[in-house]
Design a protein around this motif. Structure first.
Motif, mmCIF file in Angstrom:
data_model
loop_
_atom_site.group_PDB
_atom_site.id
_atom_site.type_symbol
_atom_site.label_atom_id
_atom_site.label_comp_id
_atom_site.label_asym_id
_atom_site.label_seq_id
_atom_site.Cartn_x
_atom_site.Cartn_y
_atom_site.Cartn_z
ATOM 1 N N HIS A 90 40.385 36.905 36.145
ATOM 2 C CA HIS A 90 41.653 36.447 35.582
ATOM 3 C C HIS A 90 42.762 36.813 36.569
ATOM 4 O O HIS A 90 42.557 37.629 37.460
ATOM 5 C CB HIS A 90 41.909 37.122 34.226
ATOM 6 C CG HIS A 90 40.826 36.879 33.237
ATOM 7 N ND1 HIS A 90 40.776 35.757 32.444
ATOM 8 C CD2 HIS A 90 39.718 37.604 32.919
ATOM 9 C CE1 HIS A 90 39.692 35.811 31.682
ATOM 10 N NE2 HIS A 90 39.036 36.919 31.960
ATOM 11 N N GLU A 91 43.920 36.248 36.378
ATOM 12 C CA GLU A 91 45.070 36.577 37.223
ATOM 13 C C GLU A 91 45.447 38.044 37.024
ATOM 14 O O GLU A 91 45.218 38.620 35.955
ATOM 15 C CB GLU A 91 46.258 35.683 36.867
ATOM 16 C CG GLU A 91 46.031 34.217 37.141
ATOM 17 C CD GLU A 91 45.907 33.914 38.616
ATOM 18 O OE1 GLU A 91 46.628 34.544 39.418
ATOM 19 O OE2 GLU A 91 45.089 33.056 38.973
ATOM 20 N N SER A 92 46.084 38.626 38.027
ATOM 21 C CA SER A 92 46.471 40.035 37.941
ATOM 22 C C SER A 92 47.436 40.284 36.784
ATOM 23 O O SER A 92 47.370 41.337 36.148
ATOM 24 C CB SER A 92 47.066 40.516 39.259
ATOM 25 O OG SER A 92 48.229 39.804 39.572
ATOM 26 N N ASP A 93 48.309 39.324 36.476
ATOM 27 C CA ASP A 93 49.238 39.497 35.349
ATOM 28 C C ASP A 93 48.483 39.633 34.026
ATOM 29 O O ASP A 93 48.894 40.380 33.148
ATOM 30 C CB ASP A 93 50.224 38.327 35.270
ATOM 31 C CG ASP A 93 51.261 38.374 36.373
ATOM 32 O OD1 ASP A 93 51.456 39.461 36.981
ATOM 33 O OD2 ASP A 93 51.875 37.333 36.650
ATOM 34 N N TYR A 94 47.381 38.914 33.897
ATOM 35 C CA TYR A 94 46.548 39.026 32.695
ATOM 36 C C TYR A 94 45.990 40.443 32.583
ATOM 37 O O TYR A 94 46.049 41.061 31.526
ATOM 38 C CB TYR A 94 45.418 38.002 32.734
ATOM 39 C CG TYR A 94 44.428 38.168 31.604
ATOM 40 C CD1 TYR A 94 44.685 37.630 30.345
ATOM 41 C CD2 TYR A 94 43.241 38.869 31.795
ATOM 42 C CE1 TYR A 94 43.785 37.784 29.307
ATOM 43 C CE2 TYR A 94 42.334 39.027 30.757
ATOM 44 C CZ TYR A 94 42.611 38.490 29.523
ATOM 45 O OH TYR A 94 41.718 38.649 28.495
#
Length: 104
Positions: A90-94
């Motif tokens: 997943h994206e780092s923000d997730y």
């Protein structure tokens, strides 16, 4: 992020840490490399969560204990108890939001 080399090694390193994340991954797998990069980026500024990494080609006794059948899988622990398992990349923000929400 610190490598762990067995389930016992993980248990010993987890002691004294209230908030722990464990990435079970296979560095030969692109999805695992993606998860590793995203988690490393997400944790760059977060010093309150201890993050450990288990490479399935070297560590083969952790994933059966937690019934993990796919990698990458990120396991989140609070006070030694597993609270969530997230599979895939997943994206780092997730990952940032997940760790801030599920590890508090």
């Amino acid at each position: 992020m610190q490598n762990v080399f067995s389930y016992i090694d993980f248990q010993q390193k987890m002691e004294g840490n209230n908030r722990v994340a464990l990435l079970i991954h296979n560095p030969e797998n692109e999805s695992s490399r993606c998860a590793f990069r995203s988690i490393a980026e997400a944790m760059h500024l977060n010093k309150t969560i201890s993050v450990f990494v288990a490479d399935v080609s070297q560590v083969q006794d952790i994933h059966p204990v937690f019934q993990i059948t796919s990698e990458p899988s990120l396991l989140l622990f609070v006070n030694g108890k597993i609270v969530k398992v997230v599979e895939g990349c997943h994206e780092s923000d997730y990952f940032k939001a997940l760790m801030n929400h599920d590890l508090n």
